[in-house]
Design a protein around this motif. Structure first.
Motif: not given
Ligand code: B12
Length: 237
Positions: A3-6, A26-32, A46-52, A85-87
């Motif tokens: 599991t990768l977490i931003n 960076g995390l996108a490259y790791i996932a790739a 962590g940010t993108g899934e609840a931007l508002d 993994g956490v960024a």
């Protein structure tokens, strides 16, 4: 499962600049890279899934947090996650990331936790001393993380993995061993995300001075580009 977490982002209303959201490149490259290695993974934004969603920061009233709560993040981690993994790109985010890491550790006692990004790269021993992370990936992580995951899966010694700091088996309070860094210049570009190549800028070779510059040349370091880039120059050549 990996599991990768931003982490969530921080917004500030005082002098220190902090911008959120930022795309977690960076995390996108790791996932790739993990995907290319055909290992099973998921990413939690962590940010993108609840931007508002922007909520108060517990320790400071001039900061706000943008994104998922810790409970929402831990609830998204599958029970069979054995590597998390956490960024942490910015040190300004570290207090929040460390809190998040402890919240994850509380629910996933046996998962193996890895930190990546600029903060851990700068102060890996400090990270390993004061957080639940088991290892820190230093600098560019694509090749390192795959090698690390494979070494762990195959029961090979982590001491052979270049570019990490990790907690030694003999005591969790001991600072980790720090292995030599990888050469950042990647010699292959197989990672899917990627045209990404983190190449260093080639050094310019000094141009030969023109005949008139040569005539004026004193050979000192401020004379011309040829002299200033040539170490130990003592006179015109
Ligand atoms: C672009 C950039 C920004 C952008 C952000 C863009 C974005 N998408 O995030 C902007 C302009 C917004 C920005 C702002 C700031 N920045 Co800036 N920024 C950079 C820069 C130039 C490149 C970062 C980047 O996108 N790299 C490309 C990606 C692909 O690589 P990466 O994120 O590093 O990821 C790799 C590794 O770190 C690792 N990795 C990353 N995550 C993970 C996770 C896991 C699990 C693993 C295993 C590995 C891993 O593997 C990845 C792939 O190789 C760096 C300097 C640098 N050369 O790295 C500074 C840098 C990150 N910034 C820095 C700073 C200080 C700031 C500011 C605080 C400046 C300020 N005073 O306002 C702000 C803070 C913003 C905030 N959110 O709080 C410092 C951070 C130092 C630190 N220890 O905190 C850096 C290192 C510059 C420096 N040398 O001082 N920044």
């Amino acid at each position: 499962m990996i599991t990768l977490i931003n982490p969530p982002g921080i917004k500030t209303f005082s002098g220190l600049q902090m911008h959120t959201p930022n795309p977690p490149l960076g995390l996108a490259y790791i996932a790739a890279a993990i995907k290319d290695a055909r290992l099973l993974y998921q990413v939690i934004g962590g940010t993108g899934e609840a931007l508002d969603v922007v909520r108060p920061y517990p320790d400071r009233d001039d900061f706000m947090i943008q994104g998922l709560s810790f409970d929402e993040i831990t609830a998204r981690i599958p029970p069979d996650a054995d590597v998390i993994g956490v960024a942490c790109m910015f040190s300004t985010l570290w207090p929040l990331v460390n809190k998040l890491a402890w919240a994850v550790r509380e629910k996933f006692l046996h998962a193996w936790m890895v930190l990546g990004g600029e903060h851990g790269t700068a102060v890996p021993e400090n990270v390993l001393k004061g957080s639940p992370f088991d290892a820190v990936v230093l600098g560019e992580g694509e090749d390192t993380v795959v090698e690390l995951l494979r070494a762990r899966r195959d029961g090979r010694s982590l001491a052979l993995v270049k570019g990490i700091a990790f907690r030694t088996a003999t005591g969790s309070s001991r600072p980790g061993s720090r292995r030599g860094r990888r050469t950042w210049l990647r010699s292959r570009s197989t990672t899917t995300a990627s045209s990404h190549r983190w190449t260093s800028t080639p050094r310019r070779r000094p141009r030969a001075p023109t005949p008139s510059a040569r005539a004026r040349c004193t050979g000192t370091s401020t004379c011309c580009r040829s002299c200033s880039t040539r170490s130990g120059s003592s006179g015109p050549s």
